[in-house]
Motif scaffolding. Structure first.
Motif, PDB file in Angstrom:
ATOM      1  N   THR A   1      -2.915   8.973  -7.862  1.00  0.00           N
ATOM      2  CA  THR A   1      -2.489  10.051  -8.740  1.00  0.00           C
ATOM      3  C   THR A   1      -3.721  10.743  -9.314  1.00  0.00           C
ATOM      4  O   THR A   1      -4.764  10.125  -9.484  1.00  0.00           O
ATOM      5  CB  THR A   1      -1.602   9.548  -9.893  1.00  0.00           C
TER       6      THR A   1
ATOM      7  N   VAL B   1       8.660   4.255  -7.607  1.00  0.00           N
ATOM      8  CA  VAL B   1       8.164   4.232  -8.983  1.00  0.00           C
ATOM      9  C   VAL B   1       9.319   4.395  -9.958  1.00  0.00           C
ATOM     10  O   VAL B   1       9.635   5.478 -10.441  1.00  0.00           O
ATOM     11  CB  VAL B   1       7.104   5.327  -9.213  1.00  0.00           C
TER      12      VAL B   1
ATOM     13  N   TRP C   1       0.838  -1.194   0.000  1.00  0.00           N
ATOM     14  CA  TRP C   1       0.000   0.000   0.000  1.00  0.00           C
ATOM     15  C   TRP C   1       0.876   1.248   0.000  1.00  0.00           C
ATOM     16  O   TRP C   1       1.462   1.601   1.006  1.00  0.00           O
ATOM     17  CB  TRP C   1      -0.899  -0.020   1.233  1.00  0.00           C
ATOM     18  N   GLY C   2       0.972   1.913  -1.124  1.00  0.00           N
ATOM     19  CA  GLY C   2       1.753   3.139  -1.196  1.00  0.00           C
ATOM     20  C   GLY C   2       3.130   2.892  -1.769  1.00  0.00           C
ATOM     21  O   GLY C   2       3.912   2.113  -1.241  1.00  0.00           O
ATOM     22  N   LEU C   3       3.445   3.548  -2.869  1.00  0.00           N
ATOM     23  CA  LEU C   3       4.741   3.337  -3.517  1.00  0.00           C
ATOM     24  C   LEU C   3       5.812   4.309  -3.045  1.00  0.00           C
ATOM     25  O   LEU C   3       6.992   3.991  -3.038  1.00  0.00           O
ATOM     26  CB  LEU C   3       4.587   3.474  -5.039  1.00  0.00           C
ATOM     27  N   ASN C   4       5.405   5.497  -2.677  1.00  0.00           N
ATOM     28  CA  ASN C   4       6.355   6.512  -2.266  1.00  0.00           C
ATOM     29  C   ASN C   4       7.489   6.648  -3.281  1.00  0.00           C
ATOM     30  O   ASN C   4       7.261   7.017  -4.412  1.00  0.00           O
ATOM     31  CB  ASN C   4       6.868   6.216  -0.857  1.00  0.00           C
TER      32      ASN C   4
ATOM     33  N   VAL D   1       0.582  -3.210  -6.372  1.00  0.00           N
ATOM     34  CA  VAL D   1       0.772  -2.018  -5.554  1.00  0.00           C
ATOM     35  C   VAL D   1      -0.439  -1.104  -5.653  1.00  0.00           C
ATOM     36  O   VAL D   1      -1.084  -1.019  -6.696  1.00  0.00           O
ATOM     37  CB  VAL D   1       2.044  -1.231  -5.973  1.00  0.00           C
ATOM     38  N   GLN D   2      -0.756  -0.452  -4.537  1.00  0.00           N
ATOM     39  CA  GLN D   2      -1.814   0.554  -4.493  1.00  0.00           C
ATOM     40  C   GLN D   2      -1.158   1.913  -4.303  1.00  0.00           C
ATOM     41  O   GLN D   2      -0.313   2.096  -3.430  1.00  0.00           O
ATOM     42  CB  GLN D   2      -2.771   0.281  -3.344  1.00  0.00           C
ATOM     43  N   THR D   3      -1.508   2.874  -5.153  1.00  0.00           N
ATOM     44  CA  THR D   3      -1.017   4.231  -4.985  1.00  0.00           C
ATOM     45  C   THR D   3      -2.088   5.195  -5.483  1.00  0.00           C
ATOM     46  O   THR D   3      -3.222   4.787  -5.732  1.00  0.00           O
ATOM     47  CB  THR D   3       0.333   4.420  -5.698  1.00  0.00           C
TER      48      THR D   3
ATOM     49  N   LEU E   1      -5.313   2.074  -8.261  1.00  0.00           N
ATOM     50  CA  LEU E   1      -5.111   3.512  -8.111  1.00  0.00           C
ATOM     51  C   LEU E   1      -6.298   4.195  -7.439  1.00  0.00           C
ATOM     52  O   LEU E   1      -7.446   3.812  -7.649  1.00  0.00           O
ATOM     53  CB  LEU E   1      -4.911   4.167  -9.487  1.00  0.00           C
TER      54      LEU E   1
END
Length: 214
Positions: free
Chosen positions: A44, A23, A17-20, A40-42, A67
């Motif tokens: 934008t 990427v 959860w969250g790429l920070n 992955v969950q992010t 997303l």
């Protein structure tokens, strides 16, 4: 005699959860190598970045992405209340955004309509709001699965008992939820009653019992 060997089960898809800062080709490879993550969950609100950078990188790394596309709560909060019209306005940047090929090949697997649906100071979205958000998302991005972060047992109930457009909910387990098997059984039953699927998860940042001291 013939021995029937069952086909191997599909591998569990582990998410992050969250790429920070991950990427990039190196970042995706790092996450996969250290944690076995393939999803992955992010979030934008930038269609150009999603279509030209994020999703192509994920595709080339063999990763799957979900997303959140509508920004943070302040963008669709009016006087402390959730505002469906404002949420839809935030989503309009994704009209004709060329996400379709990534949906079709499975690189983009889902749209998190809202994170924490009941944290507005005043009015929180009800079941009709959530189902309309899912419907509107599918109008803009056909074929994309929709979900919200809320336990199935705490979801608002539609008037007729079942969601028509919302596809899934996130059951994020914490130690305070008690025995995990009993917890899972409750969530499965509640999700089935609402006609939604389940995305299971654990809060590993602050969901423990305190014994680790972290």
């Amino acid at each position: 005699a013939i021995s029937l060997v069952p086909a191997p089960l599909a591998p569990t898809r582990f998410g992050f959860w969250g790429l920070n800062g991950y990427v990039s080709d190196r970042g995706f490879a790092d996450v996969r190598a250290r944690m076995g993550v393939r999803l992955v969950q992010t979030a934008t609100m930038n269609p150009a970045w999603a279509v030209e950078s994020l999703l192509p990188l994920a595709r080339s790394a063999g990763m799957t992405v979900t997303l959140r596309l509508s920004g943070d709560h302040p963008g669709y909060t009016r006087d402390g209340n959730f505002d469906l019209a404002a949420w839809k306005q935030m989503m309009l940047v994704w009209r004709n955004s060329a996400l379709g090929p990534f949906v079709d090949d499975g690189t983009l697997a889902g749209h998190m309509l809202l994170d924490d649906i009941d944290t507005f100071a005043g009015y929180n979205p009800n079941a009709a709001d959530l189902d309309e958000m899912a419907r509107f998302s599918k109008e803009l991005i056909p074929g994309l699965m929709t979900f919200v972060r809320q336990k199935a047992t705490e979801m608002p109930k539609p008037q007729d008992g079942r969601y028509r457009h919302l596809d899934a909910v996130v059951n994020q387990y914490k130690a305070v939820d008690g025995d995990v098997s009993a917890y899972a059984a409750r969530q499965v039953a509640a999700a089935a009653a609402l006609d939604v699927g389940i995305i299971n998860g654990m809060n590993i940042a602050d969901g423990g019992d305190g014994s680790s001291g972290r």
